[in-house]
Design a protein around this motif. Structure first.
Motif, PDB file in Angstrom:
ATOM      1  N   TRP A 264     -19.956  35.494  31.315  1.00 50.80           N
ATOM      2  CA  TRP A 264     -21.201  34.821  30.934  1.00 50.80           C
ATOM      3  C   TRP A 264     -22.354  35.812  30.841  1.00 50.80           C
ATOM      4  O   TRP A 264     -23.148  35.779  29.895  1.00 50.80           O
ATOM      5  N   GLY A 268     -24.443  36.224  27.491  1.00 53.54           N
ATOM      6  CA  GLY A 268     -25.771  35.643  27.609  1.00 53.54           C
ATOM      7  C   GLY A 268     -26.870  36.654  27.358  1.00 53.54           C
ATOM      8  O   GLY A 268     -27.803  36.410  26.575  1.00 53.54           O
ATOM      9  N   ILE A 326     -26.235  25.274  33.493  1.00 54.60           N
ATOM     10  CA  ILE A 326     -25.515  24.807  32.302  1.00 54.60           C
ATOM     11  C   ILE A 326     -26.476  24.292  31.232  1.00 54.60           C
ATOM     12  O   ILE A 326     -26.424  24.735  30.072  1.00 54.60           O
ATOM     13  N   THR A 328     -29.558  25.002  30.949  1.00 59.63           N
ATOM     14  CA  THR A 328     -30.421  26.128  30.566  1.00 59.63           C
ATOM     15  C   THR A 328     -29.782  26.947  29.463  1.00 59.63           C
ATOM     16  O   THR A 328     -30.411  27.244  28.435  1.00 59.63           O
ATOM     17  N   CYS A 329     -28.525  27.334  29.638  1.00 58.89           N
ATOM     18  CA  CYS A 329     -27.829  28.134  28.622  1.00 58.89           C
ATOM     19  C   CYS A 329     -27.632  27.343  27.335  1.00 58.89           C
ATOM     20  O   CYS A 329     -27.822  27.870  26.236  1.00 58.89           O
ATOM     21  N   PHE A 330     -27.269  26.078  27.479  1.00 61.53           N
ATOM     22  CA  PHE A 330     -27.060  25.249  26.282  1.00 61.53           C
ATOM     23  C   PHE A 330     -28.371  25.063  25.527  1.00 61.53           C
ATOM     24  O   PHE A 330     -28.401  25.116  24.290  1.00 61.53           O
ATOM     25  N   MET A 423     -24.082  30.392  22.867  1.00 63.98           N
ATOM     26  CA  MET A 423     -23.133  29.284  22.961  1.00 63.98           C
ATOM     27  C   MET A 423     -21.856  29.712  23.672  1.00 63.98           C
ATOM     28  O   MET A 423     -21.292  28.955  24.481  1.00 63.98           O
ATOM     29  N   SER A 425     -21.782  32.015  25.946  1.00 67.67           N
ATOM     30  CA  SER A 425     -22.166  32.106  27.360  1.00 67.67           C
ATOM     31  C   SER A 425     -22.190  30.726  28.006  1.00 67.67           C
ATOM     32  O   SER A 425     -21.846  30.588  29.196  1.00 67.67           O
ATOM     33  N   THR A 426     -22.593  29.694  27.251  1.00 65.32           N
ATOM     34  CA  THR A 426     -22.592  28.327  27.781  1.00 65.32           C
ATOM     35  C   THR A 426     -21.178  27.883  28.130  1.00 65.32           C
ATOM     36  O   THR A 426     -20.937  27.263  29.172  1.00 65.32           O
TER      37      THR A 426
END
Length: 445
Positions: A264, A268, A326, A328-330, A423, A425-426
């Motif tokens: 990740w 990310g 989760i 946050t990344c999305f 995405m 990284s999500t």
């Protein structure tokens, strides 16, 4: 996981007797953590008071400089592309900022053992000298290699010396609401990004590029003297020799959740900096904004990040760090793709504010997430260092590759590249959570 043997080989400055260890366990760890009841155990953290909050203020100043200058690089990227280095490509210029951010994380991981060995003030003094020297040297640079040396390498090395002390000192003063205290200190990076961005934009128009860079160096000097004067490490036992922390924990690579978390980190950080570096150039090239207004996009983004570095960290103490991570990344991935359809000033400003809020959480939540993924507190330092190294390589290649993608395929290709990396990284942060506690949505982790 051989917890007992590992505990005997690592010093535990974050453990503070039965009560403080229990407080931290309740807020950040689903499993019992070892407690040191020996006479050499660290004293209980004050969890408040003048001295403790002065450490937060000092850490805020360190973040103001080490991450604040990195977060303001977007205005330099835009200026170099349109003024000083017009004969260079966006990808070539981006190496200045990517090397700077790479060294912040990579050297930050390597300075961990020096901090553990008691060289706290030496790290602060070295970082202060290098950052001020680098900012001053920018004023006499004219070629790309000179900017890489002064702004990329010298400033990056200085920031790397300051990064670990800014974070590592706080657990010695706070056990309850640790994530919140880190978030408050981390807000300094957002404020630094605002101040340095606006200062450069205004000063280079009035007094020229050279003196604008020197003034930024003086701002850095003044704000870094304060931590040197007021920050200090609380020692558990002055007569006990501190043990040096290892740089690598091989047992972490046998834990699937932590391995997924490392992946990740690479994807990310490879994608998250695209707007920070290129949104100003995008606004100018597409004629969405005049240059004078486009320069303010980076300060606006950093203003949003101040919210993102505090509010989500406060909520993470209640919902769980990975659970907060989760969305946050999305959200960042969705915003990156949404950038493709933005072609007017109001839309771009709304986009950059939202992106700033999400990137603020993205930068601070990993610290408490590492605690979730560690079997005990004795390995947190080394695992944070391992994560920083992986993230540093993502930063190093992400924005230059983005610049090459921009040159070959245009703005949609750059925006899609950043969104795709985020995405991915999500997906890996979701996989990390599932591997750790399963798919139950209400499990706090």
């Amino acid at each position: 996981m051989e917890s007992a043997s590992l505990d005997s080989r690592f010093s535990k400055p974050m453990l503070d007797g039965n009560r403080s260890a229990g407080s931290l366990e309740e807020s950040v760890s689903p499993k019992p953590l070892p407690v040191d009841d020996s006479p050499s155990a660290p004293p209980k953290p004050p969890n408040g008071g003048f001295v403790a909050w002065m450490q937060v203020a000092g850490s805020w100043c360190l973040m103001f400089n080490c991450w604040g200058i990195v977060n303001s690089y977007g205005v330099f990227q835009t200026y170099y592309e349109n003024e000083m280095l017009v004969y260079r490509t966006s990808s070539e210029i981006a190496w200045i900022g990517s090397i700077q951010a790479f060294l912040l994380l990579f050297i930050g991981a390597l300075t961990g053992p020096l901090y553990d060995s008691g060289y706290f003030r030496l790290l602060l003094a070295t970082g202060t000298f290098l950052m001020c020297l680098g900012m001053m040297m920018i004023s006499i640079c004219t070629e790309l290699w000179q900017f890489v040396l002064a702004q990329g390498i010298v400033v990056g090395l200085g920031a790397g010396c300051l990064f670990i002390p800014s974070v590592a000192v706080l657990p010695l003063y706070f056990s309850s609401h640790l994530a919140f205290s880190i978030g408050v200190a981390g807000s300094g990076s957002g404020v630094g990004g605002i101040i340095y961005s606006i200062a450069f934009q205004q000063l280079q128009k009035s007094i020229g590029f050279g003196w604008a860079s020197r003034v930024m160096g003086f701002i850095s000097l003044v704000t870094l003297v304060f931590p040197l004067l007021i920050m200090r490490v609380r020692s558990s036992n002055p007569k006990q020799k501190r043990k040096v922390r290892k740089l690598f924990d091989s047992s972490a690579l046998r834990e699937l959740p932590f391995c997924l978390f490392l992946v990740w980190g690479f994807f990310g950080f490879a994608g998250v900096y695209m707007p920070l570096y290129y949104v100003g150039s995008y606004a100018i090239e597409t004629k969405i904004m005049p240059p004078a207004l486009a320069f303010y996009l980076i300060p606006i983004l950093n203003a949003g990040s101040v919210i993102g570095r505090t509010v989500p960290n406060y909520a993470a103490d209640k919902t769980g760090s990975l659970n907060m991570f989760i969305p946050t990344c999305f959200g960042l991935a969705v915003l990156s793709f949404a950038w493709i359809g933005i072609h007017n000033t109001p839309g771009l400003i709304v986009f950059i504010v939202l992106y700033g809020i999400f990137i603020g959480a993205f930068m601070t939540l990993p610290f408490s997430a590492v605690v979730k993924l560690s079997p005990h507190l004795g390995v947190i330092g080394v695992r944070m260092g391992m994560l920083c190294v992986i993230c540093s390589f993502g930063i190093l290649i992400g924005t230059p590759v983005g610049g090459a993608v921009l040159r070959q395929g245009g703005w949609i290709s750059l925006q899609s590249f950043g969104g795709a990396a985020l995405m991915v990284s999500t997906i890996f942060i979701i996989a990390t959570r599932v591997a750790k506690v399963g798919a139950h949505p209400r499990q706090k982790v």
